[in-house]
Write an enzyme that holds these catalytic residues in place. Structure first.
Site, PDB file in Angstrom:
ATOM      1  N   PHE A 150       0.804  -1.221   0.000  1.00 32.48           N
ATOM      2  CA  PHE A 150       0.000   0.000   0.000  1.00 32.48           C
ATOM      3  C   PHE A 150       0.834   1.266   0.000  1.00 32.48           C
ATOM      4  O   PHE A 150       0.364   2.321  -0.400  1.00 32.48           O
ATOM      5  CB  PHE A 150      -0.932   0.016   1.227  1.00 32.48           C
ATOM      6  CG  PHE A 150      -0.231   0.271   2.544  1.00 32.48           C
ATOM      7  CD1 PHE A 150       0.084   1.558   2.958  1.00 32.48           C
ATOM      8  CD2 PHE A 150       0.117  -0.784   3.380  1.00 32.48           C
ATOM      9  CE1 PHE A 150       0.732   1.791   4.167  1.00 32.48           C
ATOM     10  CE2 PHE A 150       0.769  -0.561   4.588  1.00 32.48           C
ATOM     11  CZ  PHE A 150       1.074   0.732   4.982  1.00 32.48           C
ATOM     12  N   CYS A 282       9.630   1.627   3.465  1.00 29.10           N
ATOM     13  CA  CYS A 282      10.594   0.592   3.835  1.00 29.10           C
ATOM     14  C   CYS A 282      12.012   1.147   3.867  1.00 29.10           C
ATOM     15  O   CYS A 282      12.918   0.515   4.406  1.00 29.10           O
ATOM     16  CB  CYS A 282      10.505  -0.602   2.898  1.00 29.10           C
ATOM     17  SG  CYS A 282      11.032  -0.248   1.213  1.00 29.10           S
TER      18      CYS A 282
END
Length: 499
Positions: A150, A282
């Protein structure tokens, strides 16, 4: 009335048939704005069949013509930049400026893929033996699939399908059900750019759709970005089904701050990399490792002065530094990690729990959070929080500081802030992490290099995009040829030695 998302199969919008849906929220208000259908295995199979049929012709299209379609797609995405950025922000929650960056970083891989006539060239050896030539060619695998998260609903799909399609494959995209509209729009623009119908299909879903992808014999390769547990599952099941798999997992990136670092730049970079996009990256920098007590004390003082200046707002607020997180469940998860850190004994200096925005009290907002005196044995340090939480782990020297990222279960990215070139060089060479920044807080490589971590941050032998992307989405065929001018006699019984 709540909008209903569709699948995109064979160039057409197709309603879901499973009767199962996932809600798409407006993170700014907490309201449901759409429903995403969750596909059945039969719907996945329909998309795969469409892709397989389109790929048979596409693989025979010469590479410069494939590149022209990608050039046209790039141009269309650029002309729709504002539309895509606003649509992305409306479902994800990141501010529009950040959404533009999401789209742009994906486009950079499309730009790289436009060089496929050169990138996909094989190798040739003339006269490898008497009258014998050897050459290799890179051929497409057939049908590939991408399962994307997402947090980057534009960039990561383009990382995957750009390289796969450029090399002659067809593609099945299963984006996150939380923010599916931008991937759908990209598929529409690909058709508008001249891409064949069926070459790029979008199928939404949960584990049922994922398992259908992993079990479908026609799909030859799967690329994934998401959490490490799911990455390991996809890698294990995909390879067990004889597929080529690259699966990128979680991260816990560290920023090593040396005593000689430019502290003005460090604070600026830490604020942006830890709190930007609400920490839902990330490659965020959620762990700061100051070396020495004086460095740590100065860092804490400066960060405590900067945090109150952060503006948290709705995703359309041009002055906001970051917006809400993607869902109520994710907000609750982040806040549970903050509580965990407190319970474990870390010093909570700034608490983002309970943050509300006037007029948007039901939005999924989390304020900037700062911990000091975090230790490596704490569970909140070991796990990925994926929110606007910065943890400070103090170290006495560079050796101790370097051990932290090297020994952590994740090995995605790391950064070092210093003016000492030798220290930076040795750190970059020895640290057990896949991507290193030197005075760069978010070291995401440019499109003509490649993206990929180590340890539980990545499963598989190849990275995303760059030449690794070409290698992942193709297979090598090597041809040894001879055109004899006369009778070869007994040579037919002897293995060629090329002497």
């Amino acid at each position: 009335m709540t909008r209903e998302i569709t699948h995109f199969i064979n160039g057409e919008h197709v309603k879901g048939t499973s009767g199962r849906f996932s809600d798409v929220f407006d993170p700014n208000t907490g309201e449901v704005q759409a429903r995403t259908p969750l596909a059945t295995a039969e719907e996945v199979a329909r998309a795969v069949k469409s892709a397989e049929e389109a790929q048979h012709e596409w693989q025979d299209v010469n590479p410069q013509r494939r590149a022209r379609v990608l050039f046209a797609f790039k141009s269309l995405v650029e002309s729709h930049m504002e539309e895509l950025a606003e649509l992305l922000s409306s479902e994800h929650g990141k501010v529009v400026a950040d959404s533009r960056g999401d789209v742009q970083r994906g486009l950079e891989v499309i730009e790289f893929a436009c060089g496929i006539p050169h990138l996909q060239k094989g190798e040739y050896t003339d006269s490898a033996g008497p009258g014998i030539d050897v050459y290799s060619m890179r051929q497409p695998l057939g049908v590939g699939a991408g399962i994307t998260p997402f947090n980057f609903p534009a960039m990561i799909p383009m990382w995957m399908f750009g390289m796969a399609i450029a090399t002659g494959n067809a593609f099945i995209l299963k984006p996150s059900e939380k923010d599916p509209s931008v991937p759908m729009r990209l598929a529409e623009l690909f058709i508008e750019a001249g891409g064949p119908k069926g070459l790029l299909n979008v199928v939404h879903g949960d584990k049922e759709a994922v398992d259908a992808i992993l079990e479908n014999e026609t799909i030859k390769a799967v690329s994934f970005v998401g959490s490490s547990d799911i990455a390991h599952y996809i890698y294990s099941k995909g390879t067990a089904n004889n597929k080529r798999v690259q699966a990128m997992g979680g991260a816990k990136n560290h920023g090593i701050i040396m005593p000689d670092a430019d502290m003005d730049q460090v604070v600026k970079d830490l604020v942006g990399s830890a709190y930007g996009s609400a920490g839902e990256r990330c490659m965020a920098l959620p762990v700061a490792v100051p070396v020495g007590k004086d460095t740590a004390d100065e860092l804490v003082e400066r960060m405590m002065a900067e945090i109150p200046k952060l503006r948290i707002g709705v995703s359309t607020d041009k002055d906001a530094h970051y917006g809400p997180v993607v869902s109520a469940a994710h907000k609750q998860k982040i806040e549970s990690y903050i509580k965990m850190g407190v319970d474990e004994g870390a010093d909570l200096l700034a608490d983002g729990r309970g943050f509300t925005l006037q007029g948007h009290e039901d939005g999924f907002f989390v304020g900037p959070t700062l911990f000091d005196n975090v230790t490596p044995d704490m569970q909140s340090y070991k796990e990925e929080i994926f929110g606007p939480v910065l943890q400070i782990v103090r170290a006495d020297d560079l050796e101790e500081a370097a051990r932290l990222p090297s020994e952590h279960q994740y090995g995605n990215g790391v950064a070092i802030f210093t003016r000492n070139g030798l220290a930076a060089r040795e750190f970059a060479a020895k640290v057990n992490v896949g991507m290193v920044g030197i005075n760069v807080p978010i070291p995401v490589p440019v499109s003509y290099h490649s993206f990929g971590g180590w340890k539980r941050s990545a499963f598989g032998d190849t990275n995303q995009y760059g030449m690794d992307g070409v290698r992942f989405w193709t297979k090598v065929k090597t041809v040894t040829q001879r055109w004899p001018s006369g009778d070869i006699g007994d040579q037919a019984f002897v293995i060629p030695t090329f002497q």
